[in-house]
Design an enzyme around this catalytic site. Sequence first.
Site, PDB file in Angstrom:
ATOM      1  N   GLY A  46      37.298  45.969  26.995  1.00 13.47           N
ATOM      2  CA  GLY A  46      37.982  44.782  27.519  1.00 13.47           C
ATOM      3  C   GLY A  46      37.932  43.656  26.504  1.00 13.47           C
ATOM      4  O   GLY A  46      36.895  43.422  25.886  1.00 13.47           O
ATOM      5  N   THR A  67      31.291  41.091  24.431  1.00 11.99           N
ATOM      6  CA  THR A  67      31.529  41.466  25.816  1.00 11.99           C
ATOM      7  C   THR A  67      31.358  40.275  26.726  1.00 11.99           C
ATOM      8  O   THR A  67      30.392  39.524  26.604  1.00 11.99           O
ATOM      9  CB  THR A  67      30.609  42.604  26.305  1.00 11.99           C
ATOM     10  OG1 THR A  67      30.703  42.682  27.731  1.00 11.99           O
ATOM     11  CG2 THR A  67      29.150  42.381  25.959  1.00 11.99           C
ATOM     12  N   VAL A  68      32.325  40.107  27.625  1.00 15.82           N
ATOM     13  CA  VAL A  68      32.176  39.037  28.620  1.00 15.82           C
ATOM     14  C   VAL A  68      30.992  39.320  29.541  1.00 15.82           C
ATOM     15  O   VAL A  68      30.477  38.410  30.179  1.00 15.82           O
ATOM     16  CB  VAL A  68      33.446  38.849  29.487  1.00 15.82           C
ATOM     17  CG1 VAL A  68      34.610  38.356  28.640  1.00 15.82           C
ATOM     18  CG2 VAL A  68      33.825  40.106  30.246  1.00 15.82           C
ATOM     19  N   ASP A  69      30.571  40.574  29.608  1.00 10.82           N
ATOM     20  CA  ASP A  69      29.523  40.951  30.558  1.00 10.82           C
ATOM     21  C   ASP A  69      28.131  40.505  30.135  1.00 10.82           C
ATOM     22  O   ASP A  69      27.196  40.547  30.922  1.00 10.82           O
ATOM     23  CB  ASP A  69      29.532  42.467  30.772  1.00 10.82           C
ATOM     24  CG  ASP A  69      30.811  42.926  31.447  1.00 10.82           C
ATOM     25  OD1 ASP A  69      31.334  42.157  32.286  1.00 10.82           O
ATOM     26  OD2 ASP A  69      31.293  44.016  31.142  1.00 10.82           O
ATOM     27  N   MET A 103      34.382  38.226  37.454  1.00  9.56           N
ATOM     28  CA  MET A 103      34.057  39.547  36.928  1.00  9.56           C
ATOM     29  C   MET A 103      32.538  39.789  36.904  1.00  9.56           C
ATOM     30  O   MET A 103      31.747  38.869  37.052  1.00  9.56           O
ATOM     31  CB  MET A 103      34.632  39.693  35.534  1.00  9.56           C
ATOM     32  CG  MET A 103      36.154  39.824  35.537  1.00  9.56           C
ATOM     33  SD  MET A 103      36.821  39.979  33.852  1.00  9.56           S
ATOM     34  CE  MET A 103      38.418  40.717  34.199  1.00  9.56           C
ATOM     35  N   GLY A 104      32.184  41.035  36.640  1.00 11.58           N
ATOM     36  CA  GLY A 104      30.776  41.417  36.549  1.00 11.58           C
ATOM     37  C   GLY A 104      30.466  42.517  37.543  1.00 11.58           C
ATOM     38  O   GLY A 104      29.864  42.268  38.576  1.00 11.58           O
ATOM     39  N   ARG A 105      30.898  43.725  37.240  1.00  6.57           N
ATOM     40  CA  ARG A 105      30.758  44.826  38.189  1.00  6.57           C
ATOM     41  C   ARG A 105      29.302  45.282  38.285  1.00  6.57           C
ATOM     42  O   ARG A 105      28.845  45.713  39.337  1.00  6.57           O
ATOM     43  CB  ARG A 105      31.657  45.991  37.736  1.00  6.57           C
ATOM     44  CG  ARG A 105      32.076  46.900  38.856  1.00  6.57           C
ATOM     45  CD  ARG A 105      33.566  47.240  38.813  1.00  6.57           C
ATOM     46  NE  ARG A 105      33.949  48.130  39.893  1.00  6.57           N
ATOM     47  CZ  ARG A 105      34.423  47.721  41.072  1.00  6.57           C
ATOM     48  NH1 ARG A 105      34.572  46.443  41.327  1.00  6.57           N
ATOM     49  NH2 ARG A 105      34.754  48.603  42.000  1.00  6.57           N
ATOM     50  N   GLU A 127      32.505  40.373  41.568  1.00  2.44           N
ATOM     51  CA  GLU A 127      33.229  41.567  42.041  1.00  2.44           C
ATOM     52  C   GLU A 127      32.273  42.718  42.350  1.00  2.44           C
ATOM     53  O   GLU A 127      32.610  43.639  43.084  1.00  2.44           O
ATOM     54  CB  GLU A 127      34.254  42.011  40.997  1.00  2.44           C
ATOM     55  CG  GLU A 127      33.623  42.380  39.660  1.00  2.44           C
ATOM     56  CD  GLU A 127      34.612  42.916  38.623  1.00  2.44           C
ATOM     57  OE1 GLU A 127      35.688  43.369  38.986  1.00  2.44           O
ATOM     58  OE2 GLU A 127      34.261  42.866  37.416  1.00  2.44           O
ATOM     59  N   LEU A 181      42.566  36.087  33.904  1.00  2.74           N
ATOM     60  CA  LEU A 181      42.678  34.677  33.493  1.00  2.74           C
ATOM     61  C   LEU A 181      41.355  34.183  32.919  1.00  2.74           C
ATOM     62  O   LEU A 181      41.326  33.402  31.981  1.00  2.74           O
ATOM     63  CB  LEU A 181      43.073  33.780  34.678  1.00  2.74           C
ATOM     64  CG  LEU A 181      44.328  34.156  35.466  1.00  2.74           C
ATOM     65  CD1 LEU A 181      44.666  33.036  36.456  1.00  2.74           C
ATOM     66  CD2 LEU A 181      45.513  34.451  34.573  1.00  2.74           C
TER      67      LEU A 181
END
Lengths: 435, 435
Positions: free
Chosen positions: A28, A157-159, A205-207, A262, A313
């Site tokens: 991503g 990573t955004v995570d 986000m953040g599964r 999420e 977004l």
Amino acid sequence: MPKKTGTKKTPPKKTARPRNAFYAQSGGVTAVINASAAGVIEACRRAGSRIGKVYAGRNGIVGALTEDLIDTSKESAAAIRALRHTPSGAFGSARFKLKKFEDNPAQYQRLIEVFRAHDIGYFFYNGGGDSADTCLKVSQLADNLGYPIQAIHVPKTVDNDLPITDCCPGFGSVAKYVAVSIREAGFDVASMAKTSTKVFIMEVMGRHAGWIAAAGGLAAEKEGDSPHIILFPEITFDEDKFCARVKECVEKYGYCAIVVSEGVKTADGKFLSDAGLRDAFGHAQLGGVAPVIAQLVKSKLNYKYHWAVADYLQRAARHIASKVDVEQAYAVGKAAVELALKGHNSVMPTIVRTSSSPYKWKIGMAPLDKVANQEKMLPRDYITEDGFHITAKGRRYLSPLIRGEDYPPYKDGLPQYVTLKNAPLKKKLDTPFVL
Amino acid sequence: MPKKTGTKKTPPKKTARPRNAFYAQSGGVTAVINASAAGVIEACRRAGSRIGKVYAGRNGIVGALTEDLIDTSKESAAAIRALRHTPSGAFGSARFKLKKFEDNPAQYQRLIEVFRAHDIGYFFYNGGGDSADTCLKVSQLADNLGYPIQAIHVPKTVDNDLPITDCCPGFGSVAKYVAVSIREAGFDVASMAKTSTKVFIMEVMGRHAGWIAAAGGLAAEKEGDSPHIILFPEITFDEDKFCARVKECVEKYGYCAIVVSEGVKTADGKFLSDAGLRDAFGHAQLGGVAPVIAQLVKSKLNYKYHWAVADYLQRAARHIASKVDVEQAYAVGKAAVELALKGHNSVMPTIVRTSSSPYKWKIGMAPLDKVANQEKMLPRDYITEDGFHITAKGRRYLSPLIRGEDYPPYKDGLPQYVTLKNAPLKKKLDTPFVL
């Protein structure tokens, strides 16, 4: 190597042509992964005769396997500079994980075939945990298949879930987006609550981990500030406790602003987003925990609500990127090249925090086998005991990462992001490769 | 009035105490309605002895009816100035429409009772179409009930649907947010499309008219740019035509980015958002047309998709406000006071466009009876013939409204929005009023 002058009798030493570099984006994308690309490419350009050209993989590692390479030397200095303020993956990214060497040696043989055809000696791979694993495998090609290559992983990573590094480039900007957005939406709901919306739910986000949701907590600086509730994947969702807290907030502050990850799960380990909504044909609705929470607020508490799902977004929002994040993203790209020039292989530049207040950081280095396939979880002591907010310790960690603004240039009201020429490098192999 | 000095024999002329002003915010708030509040309050302060104090209604007109007034003179000049960069309604807004005079004269008698108790001679009402109607009714109080008051409407609405004025303060900023966001998300999807997400759907506000959705079209400046498809409330949703277009975009550009208005309807006149999703108990799912479109894309075309619902984020997004919008919002607030001082009643300052290129505007004036209960719809010739995008004419109208950036101040990475003291004015009536 600088050409010696003034010693006519010695002919200039004929050096071996420098080996080329391969760069690819993986997984991503983020608001700042292109800043890392700029860091890599500009550092390679500055390296002069020590590194040849930088070839980017079109759509990540897929471009390497299919010999679909982009000659970045065709891009102007201005275009590469503009990558620093352009979100997304300028060369295309891919969700594609190499198999284990034992399971699919053909993939690795193909990589070597392509690398050899284009004399690639440096492999810069820009991604998260899965990509670190791919990069590790590539770094072992010398040992496994006798092809000399230096593979350096560039963290992204955004995570925020890579180990060893204090934070991951990409995270700071999504964190800033989420904190700014829930502050703004909180102001909105506060205005409306008397006669209209009382509960606002924002899904982020953040599964697997609650880093991004936690960042929303930064917006709440004093009692009563938005967000009032954060729902983390780390904390099992308890409907009664949640509803009680929503009611308490509405009664105390007039409204309730909620950030929900999420990845929030119920006691049976299922994602809450899978827990109920169906289309008219009975199919499970695809995605979205915010509407599930909204439904609950409506049915159990009968409050008027609104909900938002930020989705892409949040991770594309270069317009509100964190300056710290942009600087770190650029720095890890640059550092990757410097590590390669020093002869390193199978490593990743890291962000080392040397001080939280004032915030100071420097670049470090981690061996890839310590990075790959590890997930850094949100520490429990960053979450308040009741599970609904962040602690002072969490705030101390998160706050520096969203600092500073780094606005892109605008024209006619719109940010000017660069689209590269992405000129294909002429193929040298006449063997296609089926993924 | 400055005290005359040096003329001992003439005592200072005793003037009538100036009448006070009432200001209230109404309906859904915007990123710039507080800029209008700053315009009103600063202009009143500058008016010196001609206007007394500005009392704001806590939660809009509800504050007037319940005598819950805020004494804005207790706020510092810096706090009022900070309203210019603070989103939402600083005094609280309300969704509350006054009844017709004939149907509920008690409401109007109460208003006069409160206004008389606090010597209110100026009524500044900051809202959209419904509020213009309320303001019109108040402007008739002099004739109907013999209470002298000047009522001036200050235009505000993200929906951009007020007549006569070229645009509505509040719209330009949501328009900019939507155009910036779909540009950024488009870059993101373009990066991912080869191996992952191919279709992105972003839902925006606009239940009755497609102004906001149309603004998304500004992001597409050349062939292939995001967004590829806009779904307007003005164009009946045609599933087959839509799916064919999505497929065409994916095949041509590799991906498809879609802006969908919450107000999109099917041929039978029903909102598409009501058309299908149910919770596990069979209740219609509450809100969200984006997941409905996503489901369709999945089931008919089997493309991987992502969707976002911006909801309040779009209208609260002061961090990406349009500079033109902020200036116009301030200007209409200021102009409202100037019109009042010139003796006007029952009017609304308007934005008059004098040139599109270069963009020039000035303040005009419209009679409230021509404004109230009228909706300005998106002209059909702003939408392309196929119904999926905006025309050059639409672009010419929309483009100037999103121009310029007007960033709020930041501290530690977060925008610094002001929360006013909102000190309650001492009540003078001992009669409560039930709404």
